[in-house]
Design an enzyme around this catalytic site. Structure first.
Site, mmCIF file in Angstrom:
data_model
loop_
_atom_site.group_PDB
_atom_site.id
_atom_site.type_symbol
_atom_site.label_atom_id
_atom_site.label_comp_id
_atom_site.label_asym_id
_atom_site.label_seq_id
_atom_site.Cartn_x
_atom_site.Cartn_y
_atom_site.Cartn_z
ATOM 1 N N ALA A 11 0.813 -1.216 0.000
ATOM 2 C CA ALA A 11 0.000 0.000 0.000
ATOM 3 C C ALA A 11 0.846 1.264 0.000
ATOM 4 O O ALA A 11 0.582 2.209 -0.758
ATOM 5 C CB ALA A 11 -0.949 -0.002 1.196
ATOM 6 N N CYS A 42 2.577 -12.847 -0.780
ATOM 7 C CA CYS A 42 1.869 -14.074 -1.172
ATOM 8 C C CYS A 42 2.794 -15.091 -1.820
ATOM 9 O O CYS A 42 2.450 -16.269 -1.930
ATOM 10 C CB CYS A 42 0.728 -13.727 -2.123
ATOM 11 S SG CYS A 42 -0.524 -12.649 -1.384
ATOM 12 N N VAL A 80 8.481 4.880 13.060
ATOM 13 C CA VAL A 80 7.709 6.055 13.484
ATOM 14 C C VAL A 80 7.149 5.762 14.869
ATOM 15 O O VAL A 80 6.417 4.798 15.072
ATOM 16 C CB VAL A 80 6.588 6.374 12.491
ATOM 17 C CG1 VAL A 80 5.744 7.535 13.001
ATOM 18 C CG2 VAL A 80 7.174 6.699 11.117
ATOM 19 N N ASN A 301 -2.854 -2.751 -2.664
ATOM 20 C CA ASN A 301 -2.385 -1.963 -3.812
ATOM 21 C C ASN A 301 -3.443 -0.975 -4.286
ATOM 22 O O ASN A 301 -3.148 0.182 -4.608
ATOM 23 C CB ASN A 301 -1.996 -2.904 -4.955
ATOM 24 C CG ASN A 301 -0.578 -3.407 -4.832
ATOM 25 O OD1 ASN A 301 0.359 -2.701 -5.152
ATOM 26 N ND2 ASN A 301 -0.410 -4.632 -4.344
#
Length: 546
Positions: A11, A42, A80, A301
């Site tokens: 993503a 995958c 982060v 995606n």
């Protein structure tokens, strides 16, 4: 404009790439805690099994690639620590140097993904216990196999990862036992289709233990909740994933009912200029509009691309998903899309079900049968969901059904599809066509269907019903439905007077075609209530517990 992205797998990198395509002047920076980016998760089981020799094939892009092609700065090994929406800042830790610093953003995209669910099991932290989630975990599993050469393994869970690992561990010559806590395997299949698949696996001598959980893991054994002890040199915990939301919870970003980040169809969170995408967010069902959590690479995606587009002024919107999934298991393919029977009933639909057994192409081209279970809404006659267990051509058919469901196709429209035909690829009437014909006949032409489960319940309740086996006597003698009588199709017209026209009749054959033909004969001769057994005797037999 400065765009910061947290996470650099499917993503996050998709979002950054799309943002760059829209805006060549924006500053785009990605922070990734891991050291591998933009990899094919995958494909990891197939690296472990040796089908993919070089793991580099699954990690084709690195920070240098993104800088060179997209002018995007990707920093790996950077965690982060927190988000300050008021100041539009994030706190970042360089895991290499331990330095902590502040970075500012105009737009922030959160793509923190998901993490394995770790059950509370004694010994779950042992060296021989693995969770497959990223590239390094795949390396660790393969290295362990090469070093320790385990003989026995236990896999906990029968989702995509569990079954893909089963195939690939067996390819390494390891004896594998699967442990499933539910009373059925494969979460995306209904119980009848799951039993059909399970019985196919039992024929391959696969060890499956259902209704069980692991309570203790030792170096060479695994103990189950009923005190069964299994030999096991290694354990794969395929127990699912949970969204990574710790960071956003502290920042006041809203969490949805699925416990993933709540976003709208533009990937916007409840806080201005903060977006989220991928395995950390909840999406929604195209059919019901209700929130779902479906962590899949394809969805990651897609949602990443939408987030990257929207932050740079684009108009893309998410349209929902059908929870479509497919996986390979030895020579078999298992796929599903849309609502399951259980889900459709829970949503209040009055449904029509059919089971269709047809080859993907003619027998003279070595066609193999697939079982298609389709669920339709009786009121609107739209397709709600499909599950397929087969061999070749399953991917083609499931994608056709995905398209049909997405655009609201009704059952009578399936027959009219102008699908590609040539003997190397399909039969003249495709399995998709047949599925539509069966459902249309059931809903609109009084050719009623009864499922194996429904028939079994009627027999168990000793309901007054006539069950007619229309196969040849030899097949009937080998195996048949309980309480059935054998009247072969060729003799039915002469023998139908032995049947009560006012009593319900169920006809069946091997797979449904001859059962339907005899159903037509009886209806045309005045029988009032005639059902054909969905999927015939083959599905009836193969969808029962052994």
């Amino acid at each position: 404009m400065r765009i910061l992205v947290i996470g650099a797998v499917a993503a996050g990198t998709s979002a950054a790439a799309k943002a760059r395509r829209n805006d060549d002047n924006a500053e785009i920076v990605i922070y990734e805690r891991d050291k591998d980016i933009s990899y094919s998760g995958c494909g990891l089981p197939y690296y472990i099994g040796g089908e993919i020799e070089d793991i580099g094939e699954l990690t084709p892009r690195d920070p240098i690639f993104f800088k060179k092609k997209y002018n995007v700065d990707v920093f790996t090994g950077y965690e982060v620590l927190n988000i300050n929406p008021d100041l539009k800042q994030i706190t970042v830790k360089n895991l290499h140097t331990k330095e902590v610093f502040i970075d500012n953003y105009d737009k922030l995209i959160i793509a923190t993904g998901a993490k394995p669910f770790i059950p509370n099991i004694e010994g779950v932290d042992k060296e021989n216990v693995f969770f497959l989630r990223n590239v390094q975990s795949a390396r660790n599993i393969r290295n362990y196999i090469e070093r320790k050469k385990p003989k026995d393994a236990v896999i906990a869970g029968t989702g995509f990862i569990g079954f893909e690992m089963l195939e690939n561990l067996m390819a390494d010559g390891i004896n594998v036992t699967i442990v499933e806590m539910q009373n059925k395997i494969t979460p995306n299949l209904d119980e009848d289709m799951a039993l059909f698949l399970e019985n196919a696996l039992l024929k391959k001598k696969i060890n499956i233990i259902k209704n069980s959980t692991i309570t203790k893991i030792d170096d060479e054994t695994v103990t189950l909740n009923d005190n069964t002890v299994l030999k096991s040199d290694m354990v794969i915990m395929a127990t699912g994933v949970r969204p990574n939301t710790e960071l956003v919870r502290e920042a006041g970003i809203e969490i949805g009912v699925t416990k993933a980040i709540k976003v709208n169809n533009k990937m916007q969170t409840n806080i201005t200029d903060i977006y989220a995408c991928g395995d950390c967010i909840e999406t929604f069902s195209t059919i019901t509009g209700k929130p779902v959590y479906r962590p899949l690479g394809s969805t990651a995606n897609k949602t990443g691309r939408i987030a990257g587009d929207v932050v740079t002024g684009g108009a893309l919107e998410y349209k929902g998903n059908l929870s479509t999934g497919i996986f390979k298991l030895f020579d078999m393919s298992i796929a599903s899309t849309g609502l399951s029977e259980k889900e459709a009933l829970e949503e209040g639909y009055e449904i029509q079900i059919c089971h269709n057994i047809k080859p993907d192409k003619p027998s003279y081209f070595h066609g193999k049968e697939m079982v298609i279970k389709a669920i339709a809404d009786k009121k609107t006659q739209k397709i709600l969901g499909v599950q397929i267990v087969g061999y070749e051509g399953v991917d083609k058919r499931i994608d056709v059904f995905v398209t049909l469901i997405t655009y609201g196709a009704k059952v009578d429209e399936l027959f009219h599809l102008d699908l590609a035909y040539a003997p190397p690829f399909s039969t003249t009437k495709d399995p998709v066509h047949y599925t539509g014909m069966i459902l249309d006949n059931a809903l609109n032409h009084n050719r009623k269907i009864i499922t194996s489960e429904e028939l079994t319940k009627l027999v168990e309740k000793d309901e007054k019903i006539q069950i007619v086996d229309t196969r040849v006597s030899k097949q009937y003698d080998e195996a048949h439905v309980d309480n059935s009588e054998n009247i072969p199709h060729s003799k039915l017209r002469k023998s139908m007077e032995t049947l009560d026209r006012d009593c319900a009749v169920v006809t069946y054959c091997n797979k449904g075609v001859t059962g339907n033909a005899t159903q037509n004969i009886l209806i045309n001769h005045g029988f009032k209530e005639v059902y054909n057994l969905s999927g015939g005797h083959k599905f009836y037999k193969e969808s029962k517990s052994k």
